[in-house]
Motif scaffolding. Sequence first.
Motif, PDB file in Angstrom:
ATOM      1  N   ASP A  93       0.876  -1.167   0.000  1.00 29.19           N
ATOM      2  CA  ASP A  93       0.000   0.000   0.000  1.00 29.19           C
ATOM      3  C   ASP A  93       0.917   1.221   0.000  1.00 29.19           C
ATOM      4  O   ASP A  93       1.709   1.395   0.934  1.00 29.19           O
ATOM      5  CB  ASP A  93      -0.874  -0.031   1.249  1.00 29.19           C
ATOM      6  CG  ASP A  93      -1.807   1.156   1.388  1.00 29.19           C
ATOM      7  OD1 ASP A  93      -1.593   2.188   0.714  1.00 29.19           O
ATOM      8  OD2 ASP A  93      -2.738   1.058   2.190  1.00 29.19           O
ATOM      9  N   PRO A  94       0.826   2.080  -1.012  1.00 23.96           N
ATOM     10  CA  PRO A  94       1.731   3.240  -1.077  1.00 23.96           C
ATOM     11  C   PRO A  94       1.608   4.195   0.111  1.00 23.96           C
ATOM     12  O   PRO A  94       2.516   4.979   0.363  1.00 23.96           O
ATOM     13  CB  PRO A  94       1.326   3.948  -2.369  1.00 23.96           C
ATOM     14  CG  PRO A  94       0.538   2.960  -3.147  1.00 23.96           C
ATOM     15  CD  PRO A  94      -0.052   2.002  -2.166  1.00 23.96           C
ATOM     16  N   SER A  95       0.518   4.109   0.866  1.00 27.29           N
ATOM     17  CA  SER A  95       0.354   5.007   2.012  1.00 27.29           C
ATOM     18  C   SER A  95       0.962   4.437   3.296  1.00 27.29           C
ATOM     19  O   SER A  95       0.983   5.112   4.316  1.00 27.29           O
ATOM     20  CB  SER A  95      -1.134   5.306   2.241  1.00 27.29           C
ATOM     21  OG  SER A  95      -1.810   4.142   2.687  1.00 27.29           O
ATOM     22  N   VAL A  96       1.467   3.197   3.241  1.00 30.91           N
ATOM     23  CA  VAL A  96       2.026   2.542   4.427  1.00 30.91           C
ATOM     24  C   VAL A  96       3.543   2.431   4.274  1.00 30.91           C
ATOM     25  O   VAL A  96       4.026   1.824   3.310  1.00 30.91           O
ATOM     26  CB  VAL A  96       1.402   1.138   4.626  1.00 30.91           C
ATOM     27  CG1 VAL A  96       2.034   0.425   5.806  1.00 30.91           C
ATOM     28  CG2 VAL A  96      -0.110   1.248   4.798  1.00 30.91           C
ATOM     29  N   PRO A  97       4.307   2.994   5.215  1.00 27.07           N
ATOM     30  CA  PRO A  97       5.766   2.879   5.140  1.00 27.07           C
ATOM     31  C   PRO A  97       6.226   1.416   5.141  1.00 27.07           C
ATOM     32  O   PRO A  97       5.578   0.547   5.735  1.00 27.07           O
ATOM     33  CB  PRO A  97       6.259   3.593   6.394  1.00 27.07           C
ATOM     34  CG  PRO A  97       5.146   4.522   6.760  1.00 27.07           C
ATOM     35  CD  PRO A  97       3.885   3.804   6.360  1.00 27.07           C
ATOM     36  N   VAL A  98       7.336   1.173   4.483  1.00 28.01           N
ATOM     37  CA  VAL A  98       7.909  -0.166   4.375  1.00 28.01           C
ATOM     38  C   VAL A  98       9.226  -0.194   5.140  1.00 28.01           C
ATOM     39  O   VAL A  98      10.056   0.704   4.997  1.00 28.01           O
ATOM     40  CB  VAL A  98       8.168  -0.539   2.900  1.00 28.01           C
ATOM     41  CG1 VAL A  98       8.763  -1.940   2.792  1.00 28.01           C
ATOM     42  CG2 VAL A  98       6.890  -0.418   2.080  1.00 28.01           C
ATOM     43  N   VAL A  99       9.406  -1.229   5.957  1.00 23.82           N
ATOM     44  CA  VAL A  99      10.680  -1.482   6.631  1.00 23.82           C
ATOM     45  C   VAL A  99      11.278  -2.689   5.929  1.00 23.82           C
ATOM     46  O   VAL A  99      10.704  -3.774   5.955  1.00 23.82           O
ATOM     47  CB  VAL A  99      10.485  -1.757   8.137  1.00 23.82           C
ATOM     48  CG1 VAL A  99      11.802  -2.200   8.769  1.00 23.82           C
ATOM     49  CG2 VAL A  99       9.935  -0.529   8.834  1.00 23.82           C
ATOM     50  N   VAL A 100      12.405  -2.481   5.270  1.00 24.27           N
ATOM     51  CA  VAL A 100      13.010  -3.528   4.464  1.00 24.27           C
ATOM     52  C   VAL A 100      14.266  -4.060   5.141  1.00 24.27           C
ATOM     53  O   VAL A 100      14.974  -3.333   5.830  1.00 24.27           O
ATOM     54  CB  VAL A 100      13.306  -3.007   3.036  1.00 24.27           C
ATOM     55  CG1 VAL A 100      14.361  -1.938   3.041  1.00 24.27           C
ATOM     56  CG2 VAL A 100      13.662  -4.123   2.097  1.00 24.27           C
ATOM     57  N   HIS A 101      14.493  -5.366   4.967  1.00 32.20           N
ATOM     58  CA  HIS A 101      15.722  -5.955   5.508  1.00 32.20           C
ATOM     59  C   HIS A 101      16.232  -7.031   4.575  1.00 32.20           C
ATOM     60  O   HIS A 101      15.520  -7.519   3.698  1.00 32.20           O
ATOM     61  CB  HIS A 101      15.497  -6.531   6.918  1.00 32.20           C
ATOM     62  CG  HIS A 101      14.730  -7.805   6.929  1.00 32.20           C
ATOM     63  ND1 HIS A 101      15.320  -9.032   6.757  1.00 32.20           N
ATOM     64  CD2 HIS A 101      13.411  -8.048   7.077  1.00 32.20           C
ATOM     65  CE1 HIS A 101      14.398  -9.977   6.809  1.00 32.20           C
ATOM     66  NE2 HIS A 101      13.230  -9.407   6.994  1.00 32.20           N
ATOM     67  N   CYS A 102      17.482  -7.384   4.775  1.00 35.02           N
ATOM     68  CA  CYS A 102      18.129  -8.463   4.043  1.00 35.02           C
ATOM     69  C   CYS A 102      18.844  -9.327   5.073  1.00 35.02           C
ATOM     70  O   CYS A 102      18.353  -9.470   6.189  1.00 35.02           O
ATOM     71  CB  CYS A 102      19.065  -7.892   2.974  1.00 35.02           C
ATOM     72  SG  CYS A 102      19.476  -9.096   1.684  1.00 35.02           S
ATOM     73  N   TRP A 103      20.021  -9.875   4.738  1.00 36.16           N
ATOM     74  CA  TRP A 103      20.710 -10.797   5.639  1.00 36.16           C
ATOM     75  C   TRP A 103      21.245 -10.141   6.906  1.00 36.16           C
ATOM     76  O   TRP A 103      20.917 -10.558   7.995  1.00 36.16           O
ATOM     77  CB  TRP A 103      21.880 -11.479   4.919  1.00 36.16           C
ATOM     78  CG  TRP A 103      21.458 -12.719   4.202  1.00 36.16           C
ATOM     79  CD1 TRP A 103      21.402 -12.891   2.859  1.00 36.16           C
ATOM     80  CD2 TRP A 103      21.013 -13.943   4.779  1.00 36.16           C
ATOM     81  NE1 TRP A 103      20.947 -14.145   2.558  1.00 36.16           N
ATOM     82  CE2 TRP A 103      20.701 -14.824   3.726  1.00 36.16           C
ATOM     83  CE3 TRP A 103      20.835 -14.400   6.081  1.00 36.16           C
ATOM     84  CZ2 TRP A 103      20.244 -16.121   3.933  1.00 36.16           C
ATOM     85  CZ3 TRP A 103      20.380 -15.690   6.279  1.00 36.16           C
ATOM     86  CH2 TRP A 103      20.090 -16.527   5.227  1.00 36.16           C
ATOM     87  N   GLY A 104      22.115  -9.166   6.774  1.00 40.96           N
ATOM     88  CA  GLY A 104      22.743  -8.602   7.964  1.00 40.96           C
ATOM     89  C   GLY A 104      23.573  -7.379   7.634  1.00 40.96           C
ATOM     90  O   GLY A 104      23.537  -6.863   6.520  1.00 40.96           O
ATOM     91  N   PRO A 105      24.358  -6.931   8.605  1.00 45.03           N
ATOM     92  CA  PRO A 105      25.110  -5.687   8.426  1.00 45.03           C
ATOM     93  C   PRO A 105      26.204  -5.770   7.366  1.00 45.03           C
ATOM     94  O   PRO A 105      26.656  -4.748   6.869  1.00 45.03           O
ATOM     95  CB  PRO A 105      25.692  -5.399   9.803  1.00 45.03           C
ATOM     96  CG  PRO A 105      25.606  -6.674  10.558  1.00 45.03           C
ATOM     97  CD  PRO A 105      24.514  -7.487   9.939  1.00 45.03           C
TER      98      PRO A 105
END
Length: 173
Positions: free
Chosen positions: A100-112
């Motif tokens: 939903d374009p009105s909802v912020p997305v928190v994205v992640h992958c493997w690690g630092p």
Amino acid sequence: MTPHVAPAVPSPSVTASATPSADPVLRVPPAAPEDAAAYFAASLAFHTDVADVAAALEAGVRGFTVADSRSAEAWEQGRIPGALHLPTAQIPYLAGKFLDPSVPVVVHCWGPGCNGATRAAYALARLGYQVKEMLGGIEYWIREGFPVETGDGTERRPADPLTAPAGAGHCGC
């Protein structure tokens, strides 16, 4: 004819003497407080961490979507419960179907040590989504003892005392 002069680029204010410091920490002096405040505020606008995401999810806060940008094989190894699988290469094709374009997305992958989440965040931002990168990725999610979902159900491993406080509670940050 007046020559064109490029505008001056403001440099961060520093409170250092002209004498180089023998202290490797202060060899480059700290920024002025107002510059530091602006930098750190910007950093917080772009990043969050696993503890804050976990606390929000455990409290039932659903003001954001968690997106895992790893491969299908990595997703099958374990994922954050409730996360959306959105591999980086497929973001241009899948984002409009699942986000939903009105909802912020928190994205992640493997690690630092991986910049996959940065690439995914960039792809989402270019598509017009509000996005934050979750620092530490799934590695620190697991190392801090938060739940992981697999095909066999949900499991929770003990927290690594080098990444999270030993015993109950949180680090207080």
